[in-house]
Design a protein around this motif. Structure first.
Motif, PDB file in Angstrom:
ATOM      1  N   ILE A  76       0.882  -1.163   0.000  1.00 17.06           N
ATOM      2  CA  ILE A  76       0.000   0.000   0.000  1.00 17.06           C
ATOM      3  C   ILE A  76       0.919   1.211   0.000  1.00 17.06           C
ATOM      4  CG2 ILE A  76      -1.802   1.270   1.210  1.00 17.06           C
ATOM      5  CD1 ILE A  76      -2.836  -1.300   2.328  1.00 17.06           C
ATOM      6  N   GLU A  77       1.017   1.862  -1.137  1.00 19.07           N
ATOM      7  CA  GLU A  77       2.020   2.905  -1.325  1.00 19.07           C
ATOM      8  C   GLU A  77       1.597   4.245  -0.717  1.00 19.07           C
ATOM      9  OE1 GLU A  77       2.620   2.936  -5.494  1.00 19.07           O
ATOM     10  OE2 GLU A  77       3.460   0.912  -5.572  1.00 19.07           O
ATOM     11  N   ASP A  78       0.356   4.627  -0.956  1.00 21.16           N
ATOM     12  CA  ASP A  78      -0.090   5.920  -0.458  1.00 21.16           C
ATOM     13  C   ASP A  78      -1.610   5.949  -0.397  1.00 21.16           C
ATOM     14  OD1 ASP A  78      -0.823   6.043  -3.121  1.00 21.16           O
ATOM     15  OD2 ASP A  78       0.700   7.502  -3.680  1.00 21.16           O
ATOM     16  N   HIS A  79      -2.164   7.128  -0.150  1.00 17.07           N
ATOM     17  CA  HIS A  79      -3.610   7.258  -0.029  1.00 17.07           C
ATOM     18  C   HIS A  79      -4.060   8.587  -0.625  1.00 17.07           C
ATOM     19  CE1 HIS A  79      -2.066   9.512   3.444  1.00 17.07           C
ATOM     20  NE2 HIS A  79      -3.149  10.271   3.299  1.00 17.07           N
ATOM     21  N   VAL A  80      -5.348   8.686  -0.847  1.00 13.00           N
ATOM     22  CA  VAL A  80      -5.963   9.912  -1.351  1.00 13.00           C
ATOM     23  C   VAL A  80      -7.161  10.224  -0.467  1.00 13.00           C
ATOM     24  CG1 VAL A  80      -7.123  11.022  -3.296  1.00 13.00           C
ATOM     25  CG2 VAL A  80      -5.222   9.436  -3.710  1.00 13.00           C
ATOM     26  N   ILE A  81      -7.276  11.472  -0.027  1.00 14.25           N
ATOM     27  CA  ILE A  81      -8.427  11.896   0.766  1.00 14.25           C
ATOM     28  C   ILE A  81      -9.481  12.476  -0.167  1.00 14.25           C
ATOM     29  CG2 ILE A  81      -9.241  13.432   2.589  1.00 14.25           C
ATOM     30  CD1 ILE A  81      -6.488  13.289   3.847  1.00 14.25           C
ATOM     31  N   ILE A  82     -10.642  11.854  -0.155  1.00 12.16           N
ATOM     32  CA  ILE A  82     -11.751  12.283  -1.004  1.00 12.16           C
ATOM     33  C   ILE A  82     -12.691  13.141  -0.161  1.00 12.16           C
ATOM     34  CG2 ILE A  82     -13.610  11.542  -2.522  1.00 12.16           C
ATOM     35  CD1 ILE A  82     -10.814  10.733  -3.466  1.00 12.16           C
ATOM     36  N   GLY A 104     -16.069  14.909   0.701  1.00 11.85           N
ATOM     37  CA  GLY A 104     -17.481  14.740   0.379  1.00 11.85           C
ATOM     38  C   GLY A 104     -18.159  16.055   0.048  1.00 11.85           C
ATOM     39  N   SER A 105     -17.640  17.177   0.587  1.00 12.76           N
ATOM     40  CA  SER A 105     -18.220  18.497   0.331  1.00 12.76           C
ATOM     41  C   SER A 105     -17.149  19.549   0.565  1.00 12.76           C
ATOM     42  CB  SER A 105     -19.420  18.741   1.251  1.00 12.76           C
ATOM     43  OG  SER A 105     -19.014  18.762   2.611  1.00 12.76           O
ATOM     44  N   ARG A 106     -17.472  20.789   0.332  1.00 10.48           N
ATOM     45  CA  ARG A 106     -16.510  21.868   0.535  1.00 10.48           C
ATOM     46  C   ARG A 106     -16.121  22.023   2.008  1.00 10.48           C
ATOM     47  NH1 ARG A 106     -18.831  26.777  -3.334  1.00 10.48           N
ATOM     48  NH2 ARG A 106     -18.570  25.660  -5.335  1.00 10.48           N
ATOM     49  N   THR A 107     -17.000  21.672   2.891  1.00  7.10           N
ATOM     50  CA  THR A 107     -16.718  21.781   4.320  1.00  7.10           C
ATOM     51  C   THR A 107     -15.934  20.583   4.859  1.00  7.10           C
ATOM     52  OG1 THR A 107     -18.841  20.753   4.864  1.00  7.10           O
ATOM     53  CG2 THR A 107     -18.785  23.160   4.684  1.00  7.10           C
ATOM     54  N   GLY A 108     -15.746  19.558   4.044  1.00  9.84           N
ATOM     55  CA  GLY A 108     -15.009  18.381   4.475  1.00  9.84           C
ATOM     56  C   GLY A 108     -15.871  17.330   5.133  1.00  9.84           C
ATOM     57  N   ILE A 109     -17.163  17.595   5.283  1.00  8.80           N
ATOM     58  CA  ILE A 109     -18.063  16.610   5.881  1.00  8.80           C
ATOM     59  C   ILE A 109     -18.255  15.450   4.906  1.00  8.80           C
ATOM     60  CG2 ILE A 109     -20.387  16.205   6.757  1.00  8.80           C
ATOM     61  CD1 ILE A 109     -20.487  19.123   7.580  1.00  8.80           C
ATOM     62  N   GLY A 110     -18.116  14.265   5.412  1.00  9.45           N
ATOM     63  CA  GLY A 110     -18.255  13.083   4.562  1.00  9.45           C
ATOM     64  C   GLY A 110     -16.979  12.676   3.852  1.00  9.45           C
ATOM     65  N   ALA A 111     -15.835  13.292   4.189  1.00 11.82           N
ATOM     66  CA  ALA A 111     -14.561  12.942   3.565  1.00 11.82           C
ATOM     67  C   ALA A 111     -14.108  11.550   4.004  1.00 11.82           C
ATOM     68  CB  ALA A 111     -13.507  13.983   3.926  1.00 11.82           C
ATOM     69  N   PHE A 112     -13.389  10.879   3.134  1.00 13.09           N
ATOM     70  CA  PHE A 112     -12.883   9.547   3.446  1.00 13.09           C
ATOM     71  C   PHE A 112     -11.561   9.328   2.727  1.00 13.09           C
ATOM     72  CE2 PHE A 112     -15.777   9.242  -0.150  1.00 13.09           C
ATOM     73  CZ  PHE A 112     -15.066   8.484  -1.079  1.00 13.09           C
ATOM     74  N   VAL A 113     -10.872   8.261   3.124  1.00 17.33           N
ATOM     75  CA  VAL A 113      -9.542   7.940   2.592  1.00 17.33           C
ATOM     76  C   VAL A 113      -9.634   6.725   1.673  1.00 17.33           C
ATOM     77  CG1 VAL A 113      -7.185   7.232   3.181  1.00 17.33           C
ATOM     78  CG2 VAL A 113      -8.398   8.880   4.623  1.00 17.33           C
ATOM     79  N   VAL A 114      -8.978   6.817   0.525  1.00 16.04           N
ATOM     80  CA  VAL A 114      -8.876   5.694  -0.414  1.00 16.04           C
ATOM     81  C   VAL A 114      -7.408   5.283  -0.490  1.00 16.04           C
ATOM     82  CG1 VAL A 114      -9.144   4.936  -2.800  1.00 16.04           C
ATOM     83  CG2 VAL A 114     -10.885   6.403  -1.756  1.00 16.04           C
ATOM     84  N   TRP A 115      -7.151   3.996  -0.356  1.00 13.84           N
ATOM     85  CA  TRP A 115      -5.785   3.467  -0.341  1.00 13.84           C
ATOM     86  C   TRP A 115      -5.411   2.908  -1.706  1.00 13.84           C
ATOM     87  CZ3 TRP A 115      -3.103   4.644   3.910  1.00 13.84           C
ATOM     88  CH2 TRP A 115      -3.822   4.939   5.059  1.00 13.84           C
ATOM     89  N   ARG A 142      -2.002   2.473   7.285  1.00  6.20           N
ATOM     90  CA  ARG A 142      -1.448   1.929   6.037  1.00  6.20           C
ATOM     91  C   ARG A 142      -0.627   0.670   6.314  1.00  6.20           C
ATOM     92  NH1 ARG A 142       2.836   0.946   3.603  1.00  6.20           N
ATOM     93  NH2 ARG A 142       4.002   1.631   5.431  1.00  6.20           N
ATOM     94  N   SER A 143       0.242   0.731   7.336  1.00  7.21           N
ATOM     95  CA  SER A 143       1.069  -0.418   7.687  1.00  7.21           C
ATOM     96  C   SER A 143       0.221  -1.611   8.116  1.00  7.21           C
ATOM     97  CB  SER A 143       2.028  -0.024   8.814  1.00  7.21           C
ATOM     98  OG  SER A 143       2.776  -1.129   9.253  1.00  7.21           O
TER      99      SER A 143
END
Length: 207
Positions: free
Chosen positions: A100-106, A108-119, A179-180
């Protein structure tokens, strides 16, 4: 002649050391004995060369002398030479390693509510090129639950997933530990012939 033999015998047992001990250069001094140092190494706790995540702490350590085949839990990972083994179960292994090399934070909205991490995951295969997939933590959680339902007697072979945290879930240190842990979990699953050919795992990889 008997006097000479008795003299040699007494000389061989001088200071309480047998002749054979001196012949092979063995020391009987406990404090400086090389054999004792070796024995001490054998009785020392056995540690695995594979680094497990910091949250997966064993409840106790055992010395090598106390480990036996009968004491290994059902479904635990063990090492054996299968070079010439024609067992179809061992041939089910198709992965070489998982990273698992890295991640991306997605967001959910401009305020960051509903954001999640994709590996971002790379699976090196024994034949062919690498596979690259992207998964969320919730998908790892779902995979482990389904594997436990499919293989109820193999719980010992499935390490727990990294813990959840609402407060720290986007902090760098927390994400690195996660990640580890996820990488360690996937290696334990994909490199185990019991799980590697499971439809549950294929669904996780290709869906």
């Amino acid at each position: 002649m008997e006097a000479i033999l008795n003299q040699q015998s007494n000389h061989g047992h001088a200071n309480g050391e047998p002749t054979g001990t001196r012949k092979y250069g063995l020391s009987t001094t406990p404090a400086t004995s090389h054999a004792e140092h070796e024995a001490g190494d054998i009785d020392s706790p056995v540690t695995s060369p594979v680094s497990s995540p910091p949250y997966w702490v064993q409840s106790h350590t055992r010395s090598f002398s106390n480990i036996s085949i009968e004491s290994i839990p059902a479904g635990a990972i063990t090492l054996q030479d299968n070079t010439d083994d024609g067992d179809s179960k061992n041939k089910a292994c198709w992965a070489r390693s998982v990273y698992i090399e890295d991640h991306v934070i997605i967001n959910g909205s401009r305020t960051g509510i509903g954001a999640f991490v994709v590996w971002n995951i790379t699976v090196e295969t024994l034949r062919g090129g690498p596979m690259r997939i992207r998964k969320r933590y919730s998908e790892f959680d779902d995979l482990r639950d389904k594997l436990l339902q499919t293989f109820p007697n193999s719980k010992a072979a499935m390490p727990p997933l990294p813990p959840k945290s609402v407060i720290s879930k986007f902090r760098p240190k927390f994400l690195e530990n996660r990640r580890s842990g996820l990488q360690y979990f996937l290696n334990c699953i994909l490199l185990n012939p019991e799980f590697s050919g499971s439809p549950v795992l294929k669904e996780f990889l290709f869906s």
